[in-house]
Design an enzyme around this catalytic site. Structure first.
Site, PDB file in Angstrom:
ATOM      1  N   GLU A   1      29.589  47.678  93.357  1.00 39.83           N
ATOM      2  CA  GLU A   1      30.578  47.817  94.422  1.00 39.83           C
ATOM      3  C   GLU A   1      31.894  48.350  93.887  1.00 39.83           C
ATOM      4  O   GLU A   1      32.318  47.961  92.804  1.00 39.83           O
ATOM      5  CB  GLU A   1      30.881  46.448  95.013  1.00 39.83           C
ATOM      6  CG  GLU A   1      29.705  45.807  95.630  1.00 39.83           C
ATOM      7  CD  GLU A   1      29.997  44.365  95.983  1.00 39.83           C
ATOM      8  OE1 GLU A   1      29.142  43.753  96.594  1.00 39.83           O
ATOM      9  OE2 GLU A   1      31.091  43.880  95.654  1.00 39.83           O
TER      10      GLU A   1
ATOM     11  N   CYS B   1      39.448  49.248  93.217  1.00 40.08           N
ATOM     12  CA  CYS B   1      38.916  48.080  92.529  1.00 40.08           C
ATOM     13  C   CYS B   1      37.511  48.442  92.062  1.00 40.08           C
ATOM     14  O   CYS B   1      36.674  48.847  92.870  1.00 40.08           O
ATOM     15  CB  CYS B   1      38.880  46.905  93.503  1.00 40.08           C
ATOM     16  SG  CYS B   1      38.062  45.459  92.826  1.00 40.08           S
TER      17      CYS B   1
ATOM     18  N   CYS C   1      26.960  39.435  86.925  1.00 40.55           N
ATOM     19  CA  CYS C   1      27.915  38.808  86.010  1.00 40.55           C
ATOM     20  C   CYS C   1      27.271  37.556  85.427  1.00 40.55           C
ATOM     21  O   CYS C   1      26.598  36.814  86.145  1.00 40.55           O
ATOM     22  CB  CYS C   1      29.187  38.411  86.769  1.00 40.55           C
ATOM     23  SG  CYS C   1      30.467  37.684  85.714  1.00 40.55           S
TER      24      CYS C   1
ATOM     25  N   CYS D   1      30.667  31.517  87.817  1.00 42.13           N
ATOM     26  CA  CYS D   1      31.725  30.716  88.432  1.00 42.13           C
ATOM     27  C   CYS D   1      31.168  30.169  89.753  1.00 42.13           C
ATOM     28  O   CYS D   1      30.501  30.881  90.503  1.00 42.13           O
ATOM     29  CB  CYS D   1      32.970  31.565  88.671  1.00 42.13           C
ATOM     30  SG  CYS D   1      33.688  32.148  87.113  1.00 42.13           S
TER      31      CYS D   1
ATOM     32  N   CYS E   1      31.817  31.978  93.229  1.00 45.48           N
ATOM     33  CA  CYS E   1      31.799  33.445  93.270  1.00 45.48           C
ATOM     34  C   CYS E   1      30.414  33.970  93.639  1.00 45.48           C
ATOM     35  O   CYS E   1      29.399  33.542  93.082  1.00 45.48           O
ATOM     36  CB  CYS E   1      32.232  34.002  91.922  1.00 45.48           C
ATOM     37  SG  CYS E   1      32.094  35.793  91.815  1.00 45.48           S
TER      38      CYS E   1
ATOM     39  N   SER F   1      41.008  42.185  84.671  1.00 47.22           N
ATOM     40  CA  SER F   1      40.986  40.782  85.075  1.00 47.22           C
ATOM     41  C   SER F   1      39.874  40.068  84.312  1.00 47.22           C
ATOM     42  O   SER F   1      38.718  40.482  84.358  1.00 47.22           O
ATOM     43  CB  SER F   1      40.736  40.695  86.582  1.00 47.22           C
ATOM     44  OG  SER F   1      40.637  39.344  86.987  1.00 47.22           O
TER      45      SER F   1
ATOM     46  N   SER G   1      41.961  34.798  85.259  1.00 46.68           N
ATOM     47  CA  SER G   1      41.521  33.970  86.381  1.00 46.68           C
ATOM     48  C   SER G   1      41.578  32.510  85.973  1.00 46.68           C
ATOM     49  O   SER G   1      40.682  32.006  85.312  1.00 46.68           O
ATOM     50  CB  SER G   1      40.093  34.353  86.775  1.00 46.68           C
ATOM     51  OG  SER G   1      40.082  35.655  87.282  1.00 46.68           O
ATOM     52  N   LEU G   2      42.644  31.834  86.377  1.00 50.65           N
ATOM     53  CA  LEU G   2      42.843  30.452  85.942  1.00 50.65           C
ATOM     54  C   LEU G   2      42.194  29.481  86.928  1.00 50.65           C
ATOM     55  O   LEU G   2      41.337  28.688  86.547  1.00 50.65           O
ATOM     56  CB  LEU G   2      44.352  30.192  85.807  1.00 50.65           C
ATOM     57  CG  LEU G   2      44.773  28.887  85.171  1.00 50.65           C
ATOM     58  CD1 LEU G   2      44.238  28.744  83.758  1.00 50.65           C
ATOM     59  CD2 LEU G   2      46.304  28.763  85.159  1.00 50.65           C
ATOM     60  N   HIS G   3      42.621  29.503  88.143  1.00 49.83           N
ATOM     61  CA  HIS G   3      42.012  28.765  89.269  1.00 49.83           C
ATOM     62  C   HIS G   3      42.123  27.240  89.210  1.00 49.83           C
ATOM     63  O   HIS G   3      41.797  26.563  90.196  1.00 49.83           O
ATOM     64  CB  HIS G   3      40.524  29.121  89.460  1.00 49.83           C
ATOM     65  CG  HIS G   3      40.247  30.580  89.618  1.00 49.83           C
ATOM     66  ND1 HIS G   3      41.127  31.444  90.221  1.00 49.83           N
ATOM     67  CD2 HIS G   3      39.190  31.337  89.237  1.00 49.83           C
ATOM     68  CE1 HIS G   3      40.618  32.670  90.218  1.00 49.83           C
ATOM     69  NE2 HIS G   3      39.449  32.634  89.624  1.00 49.83           N
TER      70      HIS G   3
ATOM     71  N   CYS H   1      33.692  41.190  96.778  1.00 50.83           N
ATOM     72  CA  CYS H   1      32.790  42.198  96.244  1.00 50.83           C
ATOM     73  C   CYS H   1      31.330  41.771  96.220  1.00 50.83           C
ATOM     74  O   CYS H   1      30.486  42.443  96.798  1.00 50.83           O
ATOM     75  CB  CYS H   1      33.241  42.630  94.860  1.00 50.83           C
ATOM     76  SG  CYS H   1      34.383  44.021  94.923  1.00 50.83           S
TER      77      CYS H   1
HETATM   78  N1  SAH Z   1      35.288  38.440  85.926  1.00 53.90           N
HETATM   79  C1  SAH Z   1      36.659  38.804  86.139  1.00 53.90           C
HETATM   80  C2  SAH Z   1      36.886  39.910  87.145  1.00 53.90           C
HETATM   81  C3  SAH Z   1      36.087  39.926  88.418  1.00 53.90           C
HETATM   82  S1  SAH Z   1      36.436  38.784  89.703  1.00 53.90           S
HETATM   83  C4  SAH Z   1      37.472  37.582  86.480  1.00 53.90           C
HETATM   84  O1  SAH Z   1      36.894  36.521  86.672  1.00 53.90           O
HETATM   85  O2  SAH Z   1      38.671  37.668  86.502  1.00 53.90           O
HETATM   86  C5  SAH Z   1      38.038  39.123  90.290  1.00 53.90           C
HETATM   87  C6  SAH Z   1      38.734  37.893  90.876  1.00 53.90           C
HETATM   88  O3  SAH Z   1      38.146  37.508  92.136  1.00 53.90           O
HETATM   89  C7  SAH Z   1      38.640  36.667  89.979  1.00 53.90           C
HETATM   90  O4  SAH Z   1      39.885  36.025  89.910  1.00 53.90           O
HETATM   91  C8  SAH Z   1      37.627  35.803  90.714  1.00 53.90           C
HETATM   92  O5  SAH Z   1      37.731  34.463  90.371  1.00 53.90           O
HETATM   93  C9  SAH Z   1      37.989  36.088  92.156  1.00 53.90           C
HETATM   94  N2  SAH Z   1      37.000  35.701  93.156  1.00 53.90           N
HETATM   95  C10 SAH Z   1      35.659  35.667  93.060  1.00 53.90           C
HETATM   96  N3  SAH Z   1      35.103  35.246  94.205  1.00 53.90           N
HETATM   97  C11 SAH Z   1      36.106  35.023  95.071  1.00 53.90           C
HETATM   98  C12 SAH Z   1      36.181  34.580  96.433  1.00 53.90           C
HETATM   99  N4  SAH Z   1      35.095  34.324  97.131  1.00 53.90           N
HETATM  100  N5  SAH Z   1      37.407  34.481  97.009  1.00 53.90           N
HETATM  101  C13 SAH Z   1      38.532  34.782  96.307  1.00 53.90           C
HETATM  102  N6  SAH Z   1      38.526  35.206  95.031  1.00 53.90           N
HETATM  103  C14 SAH Z   1      37.327  35.316  94.413  1.00 53.90           C
END
Ligand code: SAH
Length: 359
Positions: free
Chosen positions: A90, A103, A110, A114, A117, A187, A210-212, A331
């Site tokens: 994508e 993007c 992947c 996570c 995701c 990222s 990506s901390l979260h 995505c």
């Molecule tokens: N693997 C890398 C880049 C791809 S994801 C990373 O983790 O940073 C890009 C961003 O989208 C990351 O911060 C990821 O955690 C976030 N993301 C994934 N699924 C999501 C969702 N459903 N809603 C919001 N953000 C999401």
């Protein structure tokens, strides 16, 4: 078959020499493929027909082909691109006033898994080549008149687990496609050794992490890689990165209702990032997905309160391309829904306006 997109100018000069034609033919090739986004042999009119024929025996022009797309009224276009081995990735085109961002993906699937995701549930099929990474940008530029100025590696995949191809693609984007290094964002979920390695490249690109979650218990639940590289080690690597590059790091924090958006986490995040030089946080409301129905978007009030608290620690909150983020975030969902529905893709509702968590 190898593709020409993905080679540097020097490599294209080498290809010309190997075919016993002058090196400038290689430079013409690069200018046509990257500068003018020529996509067919017939349109490659600056090269003699005979040379095109010999090149075509050994190479395809470009790896990415549009399988389907869906456009939103605001100009955003999401693409599913197919690759030579029929894998699908994508990419998203995001025009804004004064800038145009894309993007792009770095892997098919992947391996990071996570928990929230959509791409994470797929597992990793394979890494993308440098050509497949850069060609997403070239392919989208070929289809749009707006000049692409910004590239974010926030599509499918973990860029720092495909380090060499990602770095080569970034250099191609910078040198051949003409994207400013500062306008390229990588990222990462926090692959510590490769953050340190990237620091040594001393590039002026933008790093997003990506901390979260502000503590290891919660972060390990959301981001399994945290078991290997816990927050303290990640922060140390980020400090080393900013020391070396003098570049600000953006910490991404996807807000999920009742999971990581309470006042407790806001205070913890404030305390954590207050100690982190040259950092800012980008708060993004979660984009619901069917693969993880237990995660929900925060209420606008919770999002606002969260930001107020974090800001009270003197931590900068960036409001960056919310639309881009949310679509980038969606995505994996795009690919899932498209593959389920067969090749004809339903236009997806675009996520714009409404609750602005990043405000
Ligand atoms: N693997 C890398 C880049 C791809 S994801 C990373 O983790 O940073 C890009 C961003 O989208 C990351 O911060 C990821 O955690 C976030 N993301 C994934 N699924 C999501 C969702 N459903 N809603 C919001 N953000 C999401």
């Amino acid at each position: 078959m190898e593709t020409l997109v993905g080679h540097t100018i020097e490599e294209m000069e080498g290809i010309a020499k190997a075919l016993e034609v002058p090196a400038f033919r290689g430079r013409q090739l690069a200018a046509a493929l990257y500068g003018r986004q020529v996509r067919t042999w017939d349109a490659l009119t600056d090269l003699p027909r005979e040379l095109r024929g010999r090149l075509a025996e050994q190479y395809a022009l470009a790896p990415c082909h549009v399988r389907s797309s869906s456009a939103a009224p605001d100009g955003t276009v999401k693409y599913l691109l197919s690759l030579p081995d029929d894998e699908v990735i994508e990419s998203v085109f995001l025009p804004y006033p004064g800038r145009t961002s894309v993007c792009i993906s770095s892997q098919v699937g992947c391996p990071m898994a996570c928990s929230f995701c959509a791409t994470g549930t797929e597992g990793l099929a394979r890494n993308l080549s440098a050509g497949e990474i850069v060609d997403q940008v070239v392919q989208m530029q070929a289809l749009h008149s707006e000049r692409i100025t910004h590239v974010v590696l926030m599509g499918m995949g973990e860029p720092l687990l495909n380090y060499d191809s990602v770095l080569k693609a970034i250099r191609l984007l910078n040198n051949e496609v003409g994207i400013a290094m500062r306008h390229i964002t990588v990222s990462t979920v926090g692959v510590v050794p490769n953050i340190l390695k990237l620091a040594e490249e001393d590039l002026q690109l933008t790093l997003a992490v990506s901390l979260h979650a502000p503590n290891d218990t919660l972060r390990s639940e959301l981001v399994p890689l945290n078991n290997k590289y816990p927050i303290a080690r990640l922060m140390e690597a980020c400090r080393a990165y900013t020391d070396k590059t003098k570049r600000r790091i953006t910490f991404e924090y996807v807000l999920m209702s009742g999971v990581n958006d309470t006042e407790k986490e806001a205070h913890e995040l404030g305390r954590l990032l207050r100690a982190q030089p040259l950092s800012s946080v980008n708060v993004i409301p979660y984009n619901s997905t069917d693969v993880a129905p237990r995660y929900k978007r925060p209420t606008p009030e919770a999002a606002r309160r969260f930001q107020q608290i974090v800001t009270s620690y003197g931590v900068t909150i960036t409001q960056r391309q919310e639309r881009g983020h949310r679509i980038a975030a969606a995505c994996g969902q795009l690919k899932r829904s498209a593959l389920r529905a067969g090749s004809s893709m339903r236009p997806l509702p675009m996520l714009t306006g409404a609750s602005s968590g990043a405000g």
